[in-house]
Design an enzyme around this catalytic site. Structure first.
Site, PDB file in Angstrom:
ATOM      1  N   SER A  17       0.852  -1.184   0.000  1.00  0.00           N
ATOM      2  CA  SER A  17       0.000   0.000   0.000  1.00  0.00           C
ATOM      3  C   SER A  17       0.887   1.233   0.000  1.00  0.00           C
ATOM      4  O   SER A  17       2.055   1.165   0.409  1.00  0.00           O
ATOM      5  CB  SER A  17      -0.885  -0.003   1.253  1.00  0.00           C
ATOM      6  OG  SER A  17      -1.495   1.253   1.463  1.00  0.00           O
ATOM      7  N   TYR A  68      -1.478  -0.506  10.260  1.00  0.00           N
ATOM      8  CA  TYR A  68      -1.529  -0.707   8.810  1.00  0.00           C
ATOM      9  C   TYR A  68      -0.211  -0.305   8.161  1.00  0.00           C
ATOM     10  O   TYR A  68       0.297  -1.007   7.273  1.00  0.00           O
ATOM     11  CB  TYR A  68      -2.688   0.106   8.218  1.00  0.00           C
ATOM     12  CG  TYR A  68      -3.113  -0.358   6.844  1.00  0.00           C
ATOM     13  CD1 TYR A  68      -3.765  -1.569   6.674  1.00  0.00           C
ATOM     14  CD2 TYR A  68      -2.872   0.420   5.716  1.00  0.00           C
ATOM     15  CE1 TYR A  68      -4.167  -2.007   5.409  1.00  0.00           C
ATOM     16  CE2 TYR A  68      -3.262  -0.004   4.455  1.00  0.00           C
ATOM     17  CZ  TYR A  68      -3.919  -1.213   4.311  1.00  0.00           C
ATOM     18  OH  TYR A  68      -4.293  -1.644   3.055  1.00  0.00           O
TER      19      TYR A  68
END
Length: 278
Positions: free
Chosen positions: A133, A146
């Site tokens: 990501s 995350y």
């Protein structure tokens, strides 16, 4: 011979788009997901095969290896896509939630690469695709869990890029920005204002899962290591590298604005709890 592709987390979202894109190219695709019914439904739609695969289970990975050997006598591309979302400030995210996201988002790709590397070496070919990501690069505040797992996937991928290349094994890591997906439905985040920001950015995104899938398939065909799927992501990556002080100023400004909302939400919760105690 058509390519043989295994995709994890392919019961929905980006995984489904990746499976569909390879199937459209004539590849033989194994749609895998922890949700067996979702995987079967996607496979039926694509004319592909399906298998339940829990990326947190070594036994489940062994079953996947046995399947590709029995049905395909090998596999060409393994896509480690399955993932969940988790954000929040460092003091409010429970350790149990850290364990949850690490086991799925980081150890899942580790298990997948570890499981299939011997097969790829025996074949003398193969390609790993690990979905990370832009969070792995930008590391914005209140997104610690995350950020950490996606940075780990990026680091793992860069390590394997060099480690496995002499054996004819390619590695691609994908760092998407925001696109519309069902990830928030499976996400955990105790900081509601941050969730609201993420949902708005995702809803406003013009890049689709299908756009990302197109770039991933092209990247694998070109043996490209880093796939930055969004133009603003490519610009941010270059901006952070070329002008770190200006980048830091932007992050500080962003956090100042979000922190006001988070602190206000904390105050509302504290006031409601105090009222209940009266």
């Amino acid at each position: 011979m058509s390519a043989r592709v295994l995709v994890t987390g392919a019961g929905s979202g980006l995984g489904k788009a990746l499976a569909a894109r390879w199937a459209r190219d004539g590849a033989r695709v194994l749609v895998t997901d922890v949700d067996e019914a979702a995987a079967a439904a996607v496979a039926a739609e694509l004319g592909a095969e399906s298998l339940r695969l829990d990326v947190t289970s070594d036994e489940s990975w062994e079953t996947a290896i046995a399947w590709v050997m029995m049905e395909w006598q090998g596999v060409d591309v393994v896509v480690n896509n399955a993932g969940v979302g988790l954000g929040g400030r460092i003091e409010v995210v429970p350790m149990a939630d850290w364990d949850w996201i690490i086991d799925i988002n980081l150890k899942g790709p580790v298990r997948g690469c570890r499981a299939f590397t011997p097969l790829f070496k025996a074949q003398g070919s193969g390609h790993f695709v690990n979905v990370a990501s832009m969070a792995a690069i930008m590391n914005l505040p209140a997104m610690g869990p995350y950020n950490v797992v996606k940075a780990g996937v990026l680091s793992l991928s860069e390590t394997l890029r060099f480690e496995l290349a002499p054996y004819g094994i390619g590695t691609t890591v994908v760092c998407p920005g925001f696109f519309q997906t069902n990830l928030p439905d499976a996400a955990r985040n105790p900081d509601v204002p941050e969730v609201d920001v993420a949902r708005k950015l995702m809803a406003a995104a013009t890049v689709t899962a299908e756009d990302v899938a197109d770039q991933v398939v092209a990247g694998v065909a070109a043996n490209q290591f880093l796939v930055l799927t969004h133009e603003d992501g490519r610009q941010s990556h270059e901006f952070k590298r070329a002008k770190p002080e200006a980048y830091e100023a932007q992050v500080i400004s962003f956090w100042d604005r979000l922190r006001v909302k988070v602190d206000a939400a904390d105050a509302e919760i504290a006031a409601a709890e105090k009222q209940e105690d009266l």
